[in-house]
Design a protein around this motif. Structure first.
Motif, PDB file in Angstrom:
ATOM      1  N   ALA A  37     -48.322  20.053  24.169  1.00  0.00           N
ATOM      2  CA  ALA A  37     -49.207  21.222  24.160  1.00  0.00           C
ATOM      3  C   ALA A  37     -49.548  21.615  22.731  1.00  0.00           C
ATOM      4  N   ILE A  93     -41.181  20.330  25.698  1.00  0.00           N
ATOM      5  CA  ILE A  93     -42.507  20.854  25.373  1.00  0.00           C
ATOM      6  C   ILE A  93     -42.794  20.683  23.888  1.00  0.00           C
ATOM      7  N   PHE A 140     -45.520  25.451  20.598  1.00  0.00           N
ATOM      8  CA  PHE A 140     -45.054  26.735  21.123  1.00  0.00           C
ATOM      9  C   PHE A 140     -46.037  27.838  20.737  1.00  0.00           C
ATOM     10  N   LEU A 178     -37.847  21.667  22.322  1.00  0.00           N
ATOM     11  CA  LEU A 178     -39.124  22.257  21.917  1.00  0.00           C
ATOM     12  C   LEU A 178     -39.460  21.806  20.501  1.00  0.00           C
ATOM     13  N   GLY A 207     -48.041  26.444  24.923  1.00  0.00           N
ATOM     14  CA  GLY A 207     -46.645  26.042  25.062  1.00  0.00           C
ATOM     15  C   GLY A 207     -45.734  27.201  25.403  1.00  0.00           C
ATOM     16  N   ASP A 249     -42.500  22.415  17.282  1.00  0.00           N
ATOM     17  CA  ASP A 249     -43.749  22.929  16.738  1.00  0.00           C
ATOM     18  C   ASP A 249     -43.839  22.505  15.276  1.00  0.00           C
TER      19      ASP A 249
END
Length: 430
Positions: free
Chosen positions: A307, A230, A233, A254, A237, A256
């Protein structure tokens, strides 16, 4: 909380720039045009936003200085109903971006079947540089400036990047004061205490997961035990990660703005949510290793969920991706040339206009509840959301098989036909 240099920023529309994200939307419309039959007569209406408003947003800072910000509200189409779309506060906001986001909202609302047109708004500002009082003054002044366009039966804003329930509460209050009465339906994504809907906060992420699971069933993939990657976040997310985790999937990477983390055994999502809620950066989470941003795209998975922001997946990035299903949680994360690369690699791309439509669907529920002053339970809302998302997915999947096209093209076929049928039936005035 400002610097003197920032006071000399030029308005975006005075600077020489390319047409950016809007060009992506135009390419997507061009790709679907051959499939529209006689409705293709009206396709040019999709390439021209109905209204564009550019506003100056002067704000008195805590230090006493006045700083000017540039704001936008774009109504792309209102053929099927009032404009609907979020408001973002971000230092990278441009007119091109807001135009594209408004266009994608038009397509999304038609694809999912809710009776809205498409709109979007934004202010070019880094909200992290503002105090809470400055942020409130910015929000209220921006709302006053776009007041001539918005309204519960005209154009209904909602949260987007760097905006939230509090921003919507200020917008609703400002609009209501100017109208002399409380108008809860002017925005969605409000606090529940002001007429907001239960389930709205996680609706976009929940919808992404529902569509991901539906796509997995078509390909014979099991969600439990699946590896998920992903990007982002934030609100979306975070909710996507929680939904996959609860279903037994493993979030293995993850990313970001703070960096990228990975754990082949699966990241402990509840612990990470607590970590981030305490104001700590995702990149410093102790139960995962830090990897490079480039390695993020190399991570092998069954599901990849961008996302974050638009234009993240280029043709070069697409060459590196190793996944089975890419579900677009963000708006416009994949460039058209990257779509071609992903299709050649047999990676199923579930487009944003379908995958992340859960948010606007529950916004529709909120709008309906505000008009009726009758509110549903969260269980009722989730049931209605799941049903609408599944019906939209099945319709678009069927269109994809019928025309032998990608899900993105199929979604645009379904949406554009609905929009242009409305445009044709309404006719031109005068």
């Amino acid at each position: 909380m400002d610097t003197a240099a920032a006071s000399h920023e030029l308005p975006t529309y005075l600077a020489p720039t390319d047409i950016g994200a809007w060009s992506i939307f135009l390419q997507q419309v061009d790709r679907v045009a051959p499939h529209l039959g006689e409705l293709g007569y009206w396709v040019e209406t999709l390439k021209r936003p109905k209204r564009i408003l550019i506003v100056d947003v002067p704000v008195r800072l805590d230090c006493g200085r006045v700083r000017h910000f540039e704001g936008y509200r774009v109504q792309h189409s209102t053929s099927r109903g009032p404009g609907k779309g979020g408001v973002r506060f971000h230092q990278g906001v441009t007119l091109s971006e807001v135009m594209a986001l408004a266009g994608w909202m038009t397509i999304k609302n038609a694809a999912i079947g809710v009776p809205f047109g498409g709109a979007k708004g934004g202010v070019r500002v880094d909200p992290r540089q503002l105090s809470q009082n400055e942020l409130e003054r910015l929000t209220r002044r921006y709302t006053s400036e776009i007041n001539i366009l918005i309204g519960p039966d005209k154009d209904i804003p909602a949260p987007d990047v760097n905006t939230n329930e509090q921003i919507m509460a200020w917008m609703m209050d400002t609009y209501s004061i100017n109208r002399g009465r409380t108008v809860t339906g002017v925005v969605t994504g409000k606090p529940v205490s002001l007429g907001g809907s239960l389930g709205r906060r996680d609706a976009t992420g929940r919808g992404v997961f529902v569509i991901a699971a539906a796509a997995a069933r078509k390909l014979g993939l099991a969600v439990p035990g699946a590896r998920v990657v992903i990007q982002g976040f934030g609100n979306v997310g975070n909710a996507v990660a929680r939904c996959f985790h609860q279903a037994g999937a493993k979030i293995v990477a993850l990313q970001d703005v703070s960096g990228t983390i990975a754990n082949p055994q699966g990241i402990d999502i509840p612990a990470l949510c607590d970590w981030v809620a305490q104001g700590r950066p995702l990149s410093e989470f102790k139960e995962a290793e830090t990897i490079s941003d480039e390695d993020f795209w190399h991570t092998e998975s069954e599901f990849l969920v961008p996302a974050a922001l638009e234009r993240q997946i280029t043709a070069q990035t697409a060459q590196q991706i190793r996944t089975r299903i890419l579900i677009e949680g963000a708006n416009g994360p994949t460039l058209p040339e990257a779509d071609d690369v992903l299709e050649a690699k047999d990676i199923l791309v579930v487009p944003d206009v379908l995958a992340n439509a859960g948010g606007v669907t529950v916004s529709y529920f909120e709008w309906v509840q505000d008009f009726s002053s009758f509110f549903w339970t969260e269980e009722e809302i989730n049931q209605r959301l799941d049903r609408i998302m599944h019906e939209a997915f099945d319709t678009i999947w069927g269109e994809s098989e019928k025309h032998r096209v990608t899900l993105r093209t199929a979604a645009y076929i379904v949406a554009c036909k609905r929009i242009l049928e409305a445009r044709e039936v309404r006719g031109l005035y005068p």
